[in-house]
Design a protein around this motif. Structure first.
Motif: not given
Ligand SMILES: Nc1nc2c(ncn2[C@@H]2O[C@H](COP(=O)(O)OP(=O)(O)O)[C@@H](O)[C@H]2O)c(=O)[nH]1
Ligand SMILES: Nc1ncnc2c1ncn2[C@@H]1O[C@H](COP(=O)(O)OP(=O)(O)O)[C@@H](O)[C@H]1O
Length: 223
Positions: A70-71, A92-98, A185-194
């Motif tokens: 996939m990557s 991405p659908r897994t942390v490895s893909q992110s 993963y993305y929340r900790s990077k500060g880019v997640l919007e829910i």
């Protein structure tokens, strides 16, 4: 002249949460290129490519395709549009893909559609897809003008082999175990919007307002 810096976004959410529907609206309103991992895989299956044949049984069983495949697939598509703003749907659908995506690009924002599983199960049993373009319809929500046929091409619509109730249950499980950690993963990077809700038409104005605060709609000049 319209000057806008390149904007890179990801849309996430469980299967059937409306990623494809909302992505089409974002692409139309803001001009981002829509890259859908599921559409790319289904196009490969339709064309009976080696990759498509290898991935079909995995997808039909509601399992994720391997991370490395996939990557490689998505990153090579992104490289071909290096000067464009894009929105990736389904990757991405897994942390490895992110992590693989992060190694190549910095993502500006991640839109997460938070829709309850019960709502999703009902929707997917009445989803009809134009497999070549990825356009989706729903018997109740956005029916095609002519039942069973795509509005744009007039070609027949199909139900996805992985939209059966048993496979949907497996896909939701895979989402919980493999994809939910990506949100953290993305929340900790500060880019997640829910964006939470049960109806796309109620969620969409919030997504649109959020993106307005980040980038200009197409055909509008920016200073
Ligand atoms: N009833 C209903 N169906 C919806 C709504 N939003 C999207 N759908 C339909 O639900 C199905 C799943 O949406 P889709 O955008 O394909 O979700 P994805 O799997 O996350 O890309 C499709 O048949 C859509 O037409 C909604 O608010 N209500
Ligand atoms: N990033 C990915 N990693 C692994 N498998 C993927 C990925 N994207 C799509 N797939 C495979 O393709 C199937 C369909 O994906 P998609 O069209 O995005 O479905 P959904 O409607 O479930 O969000 C997934 O259930 C999975 O088997």
């Amino acid at each position: 002249m319209v000057i806008q810096r390149i904007f890179r976004a990801v849309i996430m959410g469980p299967p059937g949460s409306g990623k494809g529907t909302v992505s089409a609206r974002i692409a139309k309103t803001f001009g981002l290129k829509h890259v859908s991992s599921g559409d790319i895989l289904r196009a490969n299956i339709e064309a009976q490519t080696e990759l498509g044949l290898l991935m079909k049984s995995c997808i039909d069983q509601g399992q994720l395709a391997p991370d490395d495949v996939m990557s490689r697939l998505i990153l090579s598509d992104l490289r071909a549009m290096d000067r464009s703003s894009w929105l990736i749907d389904g990757f991405p659908r897994t942390v490895s893909q992110s992590e693989a995506l992060d190694d190549a690009y910095s993502v500006d924002t991640v839109i997460n559609l938070n829709v309850p599983f019960e709502t999703i199960k009902q929707r997917l049993s009445s989803r009809w897809t134009h497999l070549l373009s990825g356009r989706v319809y729903n018997v109740d929500f956005n029916p095609p003008k002519v039942p069973g046929f795509d509005d744009v091409t007039g070609e027949p619509l199909a139900q996805r082999d992985d939209d059966t109730p048993e496979t949907v249950t497996r896909r939701l499980k895979a989402y919980q175990t493999q994809t939910e950690p990506v949100l953290e993963y993305y929340r900790s990077k500060g880019v997640l919007e829910i964006f939470s809700g049960t109806e796309t038409n109620k969620i969409w104005p919030h997504v649109e307002a959020f993106l307005h605060s980040k980038l200009s709609p197409i055909k509008q000049k920016v200073s």
